[in-house]
Each structure stands twice: as C-alpha cells, then as structure tokens.
Design a protein around this motif. Structure first.
Motif, PDB file in Angstrom:
ATOM      1  N   PRO A  55      -3.658  11.204   2.022  1.00 14.93           N
ATOM      2  CA  PRO A  55      -5.133  11.448   1.987  1.00 14.93           C
ATOM      3  C   PRO A  55      -6.063  10.878   2.679  1.00 14.93           C
ATOM      4  O   PRO A  55      -6.993  11.549   3.495  1.00 14.93           O
ATOM      5  N   GLY A  56      -5.393  10.256   3.724  1.00 14.66           N
ATOM      6  CA  GLY A  56      -6.165   9.453   4.383  1.00 14.66           C
ATOM      7  C   GLY A  56      -6.397   9.817   5.568  1.00 14.66           C
ATOM      8  O   GLY A  56      -6.660   9.570   6.811  1.00 14.66           O
ATOM      9  N   LEU A  57      -5.409  10.992   5.321  1.00 23.41           N
ATOM     10  CA  LEU A  57      -5.596  12.242   6.956  1.00 23.41           C
ATOM     11  C   LEU A  57      -6.259  13.254   6.763  1.00 23.41           C
ATOM     12  O   LEU A  57      -6.635  14.358   5.669  1.00 23.41           O
ATOM     13  N   ILE A  58      -7.205  14.153   7.712  1.00 23.38           N
ATOM     14  CA  ILE A  58      -8.202  15.253   7.572  1.00 23.38           C
ATOM     15  C   ILE A  58      -7.829  16.354   8.351  1.00 23.38           C
ATOM     16  O   ILE A  58      -6.292  16.394   9.112  1.00 23.38           O
ATOM     17  N   ASP A  59      -7.308  17.402   7.342  1.00 28.55           N
ATOM     18  CA  ASP A  59      -6.603  18.695   7.950  1.00 28.55           C
ATOM     19  C   ASP A  59      -7.134  19.437   8.755  1.00 28.55           C
ATOM     20  O   ASP A  59      -8.782  19.244   8.189  1.00 28.55           O
ATOM     21  N   PRO A  60      -7.099  20.313   9.827  1.00 27.46           N
ATOM     22  CA  PRO A  60      -5.661  20.544   9.619  1.00 27.46           C
ATOM     23  C   PRO A  60      -5.138  19.483  11.354  1.00 27.46           C
ATOM     24  O   PRO A  60      -5.942  19.633  12.432  1.00 27.46           O
ATOM     25  N   PRO A  61      -4.025  19.480  11.313  1.00 26.50           N
ATOM     26  CA  PRO A  61      -3.475  18.764  12.503  1.00 26.50           C
ATOM     27  C   PRO A  61      -3.595  19.617  13.886  1.00 26.50           C
ATOM     28  O   PRO A  61      -3.524  20.489  13.841  1.00 26.50           O
ATOM     29  N   HIS A  62      -3.338  18.730  14.521  1.00 25.11           N
ATOM     30  CA  HIS A  62      -3.411  19.722  15.991  1.00 25.11           C
ATOM     31  C   HIS A  62      -1.939  19.447  16.742  1.00 25.11           C
ATOM     32  O   HIS A  62      -0.864  17.978  17.054  1.00 25.11           O
ATOM     33  N   LEU A  63      -1.184  20.320  17.082  1.00 26.31           N
ATOM     34  CA  LEU A  63       0.134  20.132  17.390  1.00 26.31           C
ATOM     35  C   LEU A  63       0.387  21.176  18.443  1.00 26.31           C
ATOM     36  O   LEU A  63      -0.674  22.365  18.849  1.00 26.31           O
ATOM     37  N   GLU A  64       1.306  20.346  19.439  1.00 25.95           N
ATOM     38  CA  GLU A  64       1.821  21.007  20.916  1.00 25.95           C
ATOM     39  C   GLU A  64       2.500  20.914  20.895  1.00 25.95           C
ATOM     40  O   GLU A  64       3.931  20.134  20.463  1.00 25.95           O
ATOM     41  N   VAL A  65       3.976  22.191  21.121  1.00 19.08           N
ATOM     42  CA  VAL A  65       5.188  22.136  21.278  1.00 19.08           C
ATOM     43  C   VAL A  65       5.489  21.797  22.868  1.00 19.08           C
ATOM     44  O   VAL A  65       5.110  22.003  23.273  1.00 19.08           O
ATOM     45  N   GLN A  84      -6.634  13.753  12.492  1.00 20.28           N
ATOM     46  CA  GLN A  84      -7.886  12.878  12.185  1.00 20.28           C
ATOM     47  C   GLN A  84      -8.104  11.998  10.832  1.00 20.28           C
ATOM     48  O   GLN A  84      -7.438  12.709   9.850  1.00 20.28           O
ATOM     49  N   ARG A  85      -8.415  11.263  11.701  1.00 18.94           N
ATOM     50  CA  ARG A  85      -7.998   9.797   9.845  1.00 18.94           C
ATOM     51  C   ARG A  85      -9.595   9.493   9.248  1.00 18.94           C
ATOM     52  O   ARG A  85     -10.622   9.862   9.535  1.00 18.94           O
ATOM     53  N   ALA A  86     -10.028   9.812   7.505  1.00 15.74           N
ATOM     54  CA  ALA A  86     -11.086  10.074   7.447  1.00 15.74           C
ATOM     55  C   ALA A  86     -11.851   8.464   7.102  1.00 15.74           C
ATOM     56  O   ALA A  86     -13.085   8.818   7.342  1.00 15.74           O
ATOM     57  N   ALA A  87     -11.412   7.665   7.701  1.00 17.75           N
ATOM     58  CA  ALA A  87     -11.507   6.610   8.118  1.00 17.75           C
ATOM     59  C   ALA A  87     -12.536   6.098   9.523  1.00 17.75           C
ATOM     60  O   ALA A  87     -13.413   5.178  10.226  1.00 17.75           O
ATOM     61  N   GLY A  88     -12.008   7.386  10.439  1.00 10.64           N
ATOM     62  CA  GLY A  88     -12.298   7.539  11.333  1.00 10.64           C
ATOM     63  C   GLY A  88     -11.198   6.696  12.740  1.00 10.64           C
ATOM     64  O   GLY A  88     -10.486   6.545  12.093  1.00 10.64           O
ATOM     65  N   GLY A  89     -11.131   8.230  13.649  1.00 11.08           N
ATOM     66  CA  GLY A  89     -10.456   7.700  14.872  1.00 11.08           C
ATOM     67  C   GLY A  89      -9.459   9.055  14.598  1.00 11.08           C
ATOM     68  O   GLY A  89      -9.178   9.839  14.019  1.00 11.08           O
ATOM     69  N   GLU A  90      -7.846   8.742  15.140  1.00 11.85           N
ATOM     70  CA  GLU A  90      -7.082   9.464  14.893  1.00 11.85           C
ATOM     71  C   GLU A  90      -5.627   9.226  15.196  1.00 11.85           C
ATOM     72  O   GLU A  90      -4.867   7.808  15.451  1.00 11.85           O
ATOM     73  N   LEU A  91      -4.885   9.660  14.684  1.00 17.07           N
ATOM     74  CA  LEU A  91      -3.197   9.256  14.075  1.00 17.07           C
ATOM     75  C   LEU A  91      -2.868   9.614  15.214  1.00 17.07           C
ATOM     76  O   LEU A  91      -2.351  11.333  15.730  1.00 17.07           O
ATOM     77  N   ARG A  92      -1.897   9.744  16.293  1.00 19.77           N
ATOM     78  CA  ARG A  92      -1.329  10.353  17.076  1.00 19.77           C
ATOM     79  C   ARG A  92       0.048  10.548  17.088  1.00 19.77           C
ATOM     80  O   ARG A  92       0.507   9.120  16.631  1.00 19.77           O
ATOM     81  N   LEU A  93       1.503  11.147  17.195  1.00 16.51           N
ATOM     82  CA  LEU A  93       2.603  11.768  16.430  1.00 16.51           C
ATOM     83  C   LEU A  93       3.334  11.840  17.788  1.00 16.51           C
ATOM     84  O   LEU A  93       2.512  13.025  18.744  1.00 16.51           O
ATOM     85  N   SER A  94       4.739  11.905  18.347  1.00 19.50           N
ATOM     86  CA  SER A  94       5.350  12.420  18.672  1.00 19.50           C
ATOM     87  C   SER A  94       6.877  12.468  17.372  1.00 19.50           C
ATOM     88  O   SER A  94       6.667  12.016  16.782  1.00 19.50           O
TER      89      SER A  94
END
Length: 122
Positions: A55-65, A84-94
């Motif tokens: 719930p702390g994340l805002i859909d949709p994610p940005h995904l790159e192959v 994007q995080r609901a509280a601000g900022g972003e979550l970056r993932l590999s």
C-alpha cells in the motif's frame, strides 16, 4: 518473436498500465508466483490481489527490460524499475524474473527483487 516472449511482453505491458485483466490473461489458472525473501502464492485470485503491491507504493511501476532470453519453455528477463512512494520519492529496483511457460501462458513466475538505494548496483 516467439509465442512465449510475446506472452511475457504482453504481461509486462499489463503491469506498466496496472491492467489486471491483461495481466491475468497471460497466466494459467494454477499460476505460482514466488518473490524470494517476500512471498509465495498460487492461483489467479491470489495473484490478482497481489498485483497492486504494498500500500505504500503508487501504481503503475515503470519497468524497463534490460534483456530477455528463452530456452525451451522458460523465459528469463532482467528488469529495472521504479515505483513512486505514497510518502514521496521513488523506489528503484533491479529484478531477475523467471517465467515458466505452459501452452503459451505463464504457469510460474519466480522473481528476485533488489532495492537500489545508492546507485545502479547498490
């Protein structure tokens, strides 16, 4: 493009749009989804409820192959993503994803997801 790669591409596009119907159309009824270190679930109903993520994340994610390879009925994909995080900022993932296919649909998804806090590898 093979049928399996086409299915995975359609599936990822569904995640980019947060389109549950498109995502679920790519899955077998007995789909298994494991995110190592986080959860394991079985079946389309459980999958559908997990698509939106925490719930702390805002859909949709940005995904790159980064790359996608296929061997027999297995498709492997390396992805980078941001959410994007609901509280601000972003979550970056590999992410590393293994899709086990059956009759052109995803029967199992196995994922390794690493949060990147500092740079592209850390």
């Amino acid at each position: 493009m093979s049928r399996n790669i086409e299915t995975v591409t359609t599936y990822l596009d569904g995640f980019r749009k947060n389109d549950h119907e498109q995502i679920l159309s790519c899955l077998t009824d007995d789909i298994e989804w494991t995110v190592f270190g986080a959860f394991h679930l079985t079946g389309k109903d459980a999958y559908d409820q997990a698509i939106d993520g925490p719930p702390g994340l805002i859909d949709p994610p940005h995904l790159e192959v980064v790359r996608m390879v296929e061997q027999g009925d297995v498709v492997m994909a390396e992805l980078i993503g941001t959410v994007q995080r609901a509280a601000g900022g972003e979550l970056r993932l590999s992410m590393a994803e293994v899709f086990v296919m059956r009759d052109g649909k995803i029967a199992e998804r196995r994922a390794w997801v690493v949060e990147l806090k500092e740079n592209d590898y850390r």
